[in-house]
Structures are given as structure tokens and as C-alpha cells.
Write a protein that holds these residues in place. Sequence first.
Motif, PDB file in Angstrom:
ATOM      1  N   UNK A 259      -2.002  24.644 -73.430  1.00  0.00           N
ATOM      2  CA  UNK A 259      -2.552  23.361 -72.763  1.00  0.00           C
ATOM      3  C   UNK A 259      -1.965  22.137 -72.901  1.00  0.00           C
ATOM      4  N   UNK A 260      -1.250  22.207 -74.312  1.00  0.00           N
ATOM      5  CA  UNK A 260      -0.230  20.789 -74.227  1.00  0.00           C
ATOM      6  C   UNK A 260       1.073  20.857 -73.565  1.00  0.00           C
ATOM      7  N   UNK A 261       1.482  22.241 -73.467  1.00  0.00           N
ATOM      8  CA  UNK A 261       2.664  22.454 -72.572  1.00  0.00           C
ATOM      9  C   UNK A 261       2.380  21.803 -71.291  1.00  0.00           C
ATOM     10  N   UNK A 262       1.179  22.281 -70.617  1.00  0.00           N
ATOM     11  CA  UNK A 262       0.867  21.862 -69.390  1.00  0.00           C
ATOM     12  C   UNK A 262       0.708  20.473 -68.851  1.00  0.00           C
ATOM     13  N   UNK A 263       0.248  19.759 -70.080  1.00  0.00           N
ATOM     14  CA  UNK A 263       0.298  18.210 -70.010  1.00  0.00           C
ATOM     15  C   UNK A 263       1.666  17.584 -69.997  1.00  0.00           C
ATOM     16  N   UNK A 332      -4.973  14.538 -52.766  1.00  0.00           N
ATOM     17  CA  UNK A 332      -5.561  15.850 -53.265  1.00  0.00           C
ATOM     18  C   UNK A 332      -4.553  16.912 -53.303  1.00  0.00           C
ATOM     19  N   UNK A 333      -3.979  17.040 -51.887  1.00  0.00           N
ATOM     20  CA  UNK A 333      -2.983  18.133 -51.786  1.00  0.00           C
ATOM     21  C   UNK A 333      -1.768  17.920 -52.795  1.00  0.00           C
ATOM     22  N   UNK A 334      -1.144  16.716 -52.722  1.00  0.00           N
ATOM     23  CA  UNK A 334      -0.052  16.346 -53.778  1.00  0.00           C
ATOM     24  C   UNK A 334      -0.397  16.622 -55.173  1.00  0.00           C
ATOM     25  N   UNK A 335      -1.692  16.226 -55.437  1.00  0.00           N
ATOM     26  CA  UNK A 335      -2.129  16.467 -56.721  1.00  0.00           C
ATOM     27  C   UNK A 335      -2.199  17.855 -57.385  1.00  0.00           C
ATOM     28  N   UNK A 336      -2.719  18.574 -56.486  1.00  0.00           N
ATOM     29  CA  UNK A 336      -2.721  20.269 -56.441  1.00  0.00           C
ATOM     30  C   UNK A 336      -1.402  20.674 -57.100  1.00  0.00           C
ATOM     31  N   UNK A 337      -0.421  20.411 -56.038  1.00  0.00           N
ATOM     32  CA  UNK A 337       0.848  20.953 -56.114  1.00  0.00           C
ATOM     33  C   UNK A 337       1.575  20.371 -57.542  1.00  0.00           C
ATOM     34  N   UNK A 338       1.505  19.159 -57.999  1.00  0.00           N
ATOM     35  CA  UNK A 338       1.806  18.728 -59.264  1.00  0.00           C
ATOM     36  C   UNK A 338       1.141  19.679 -60.499  1.00  0.00           C
ATOM     37  N   UNK A 339      -0.268  20.037 -60.275  1.00  0.00           N
ATOM     38  CA  UNK A 339      -0.788  21.079 -60.984  1.00  0.00           C
ATOM     39  C   UNK A 339      -0.009  22.344 -61.198  1.00  0.00           C
ATOM     40  N   UNK A 340       0.488  22.816 -60.248  1.00  0.00           N
ATOM     41  CA  UNK A 340       1.128  24.088 -60.199  1.00  0.00           C
ATOM     42  C   UNK A 340       2.444  24.038 -60.825  1.00  0.00           C
ATOM     43  N   UNK A 341       2.962  22.726 -60.586  1.00  0.00           N
ATOM     44  CA  UNK A 341       4.302  22.566 -61.125  1.00  0.00           C
ATOM     45  C   UNK A 341       4.232  22.387 -62.646  1.00  0.00           C
ATOM     46  N   UNK A 342       3.151  21.506 -63.180  1.00  0.00           N
ATOM     47  CA  UNK A 342       2.874  21.759 -64.370  1.00  0.00           C
ATOM     48  C   UNK A 342       2.776  22.940 -65.192  1.00  0.00           C
ATOM     49  N   UNK A 343       1.968  23.765 -64.565  1.00  0.00           N
ATOM     50  CA  UNK A 343       1.922  25.262 -64.978  1.00  0.00           C
ATOM     51  C   UNK A 343       3.254  25.958 -65.050  1.00  0.00           C
TER      52      UNK A 343
END
Length: 397
Positions: A259-263, A332-343
Amino acid sequence: MEPLFTPEQLAEIHAFHRPIYIRAAVAPFANLALLLLILGVLVQPLHRLSVATAAGLERRLGFLRTTPVSRAFFHAMDRLWGEPGWGAAVLFALSTHLFVSLLFLPVDVWFSYTLEHRHGMSTQTPATFAYDMLKGQLMATFAISALVIGMFGLARKLRNWWLVLGVPVALLLLISGALDPYRSRLFYKQKPLPDGPLRTRIVALMDKADITFADVLVEETSVASRRLQAYFAGQGPTRTIVLNDIILKELSEDEVLAAVAHEAGHVHESKWPARVASSLALVALLFALDRLLRLSAARGWFGATRFADIRNLPLISLLFFLLMLTARPVSGAFSREREYEADRYALRLTGDVASFRRMLVKAARVNKMDPAPPRWLVLKGMSHPPIGERIASLPPS
């Protein structure tokens, strides 16, 4: 999703989210109707009531203008506003906010307290829930008062007020992230993560990620909620890693590191283009408001008698509502892509796909995340991809 969620868990998740989805579908129409009601019917009565109330307070409390402690405050407010009437303007803004808050209060209480308790997501008592709502309303009162006096007062005194106000506020937006570690402390206690294997591993992980930080804190959110959470707050010297006490209870050390690595992936995002764009958009919005206020004054909308009449505040709220409604799907679309990249970043940093998968599954179960929400809700502006899609996108462990 049944290998990850039992039928009973899925049924509970769907029962929890069904009212939330209905609210999400209805809310834009309800908010639009309410704003139109205020503009079409309530602006003049609320303004007359505010003027009368301000006059009554002036008669009863006018002595405060001459007392040594308070006269400096009143003098500064009169100068900023440029003429009498700032009290009525603030009361009009607050009465409008109070009307909306009271109208939605039963719905807000049901969703934030009743529904959360019904599905075991909240640990708040009625007293602590009411106290948090009170703190939120006090913060809103301060923000609305500052907006009225700052924006409308400045607009009455300077022709290019939008530029004079926009530039420093835009600069403040650029550095506002440094204040993040202190905002949540208004609601939750925080304490340093004790020395031990987990802290040592987090420090080593941040060294590997080349991320400097001030501390690792544990946020005691269990007094209000059973959700697990981890986030980075602040930037530069104020950057802080925050883990709530639920995540430490529910996850193993490897899963907490995931979880910390994702953040940490969000820390390495290129934030400055978005921040600069937001700052420029703010200045452009203030310029548009200037044009709108001048048009309203020229045509006498809502009984406006001069430029920057406070009766135009609901019109500004309507404009902001429409802008947010149209911008949210894109953001929201940009935010979701940032979440995938953080994963993806987290997997490169830890190389531990199995722990990352377990972390997502446990987070979904504890937080009652719907693995496959309605597509319209996602496109409407969800900031995170559906948890089912995030799990499915992981490489084999």
C-alpha cells in the motif's frame, strides 16, 4: 469475482452500495433544481431578511465598533468592503448555505451515519458524529465568510480584482499541499509509528524509491470508521506517510508495504503541469466571474443594484456546479489512469505481486468496495478504477 469474494460478501457489498448509486444518479438533478429554486424564488427574500437582521444586530451590538478590542476588526472590514453592508452580505451567504444544509441534513445523516452503521462501516456515536458535522460547518462558515469579504469586497474596490486576487490564490494553490499533514488533525489524532520492523522496512523502501519524508504517522480513524487507509500528506519538508490504525490491524507487513509503495507512485507523478493548469484555470474562472458580475449589474439580475452585488452569489454557485459537472468525467479519467500507473510503480518497486494482490483484496473486503460498479458511475468521474479491474490488471504472481 467469486474466487475473491464469497456470494455473501458480494450481496453485502451490493446492499451497501445500492442506495449510494441511487443518490449519485439523483444528486446532480436535485442540486440543479435547488440552485434554480434559490435563484428564481429565494434570493430576494433571503436578501431582505439578511439586511433586516444585520440592521438589528447593528442597533444592538453597535457598541462593539468603539470598544478597544473589536473596533480594529470592524474598521478593517469596513475598509475592505468599501461601504456599509458587509454584515448583510455575509449573512446572506450564510443563510443560503444554512438553507441548503438543513434541506439536505436528513439525507446526509442517513447516508453518513445510518447507512454506515447498518453495514458495520462506522464506529461513531451520535455525539461524535454531530461534533464532526459541527466542525465541518464551522470550517464552511469561515470559508464562506472569507470568500464573501475577500472576493466581493475586492471586486468593489479594484477594477482588475480578478487578477489581483487570482495570482496570489493561484500561487497559494501551488504550495497548499504543504499544509496537508495538518488538515486531518482537526478530526483525528496522529502519533508516530513505533520503532520496529515495519518502520525499518518503510524507511528502506522509501530510500529505494528516493523519496524523502518527515515521519511515518498512525492516524486513529477507528474512533469513527472501520475503513483502512494509507496516504502521503504534504510535500518537501512536510511530506508525511500516514497509515491509519485499521490498516495496521488488517494487513500484514508485506501488504502494508504494498500500500505504501502504491502511494509512493503518486509522489513520483508529474504534478506541476496539473498544478500550473489549475492555477491558470482559476485566474480564467475569476475573469469569467468578473464578466458575469458586470453583466448582472448592467441588467439588474436578481435585484442587483451595483457591481459585485452579493445577490449574485447563487448564480456563481450555479456556474461552478455546471463547470464541475462537465469537468469531473475528464478529471476522473485522468485520475483513474494515475491509479493504474501507481499500481505499476508499486510492483516495480517491491516486485511482490502476491502481496499487492492480497492488499487489494483485503482492502476491498474491509472497505466494502464494489468490484464492478455501474459503468455510468465510473464514467461520471470515479477517481479510482473499480477494484475488480485493478486486480484483473495485475500480472501473474
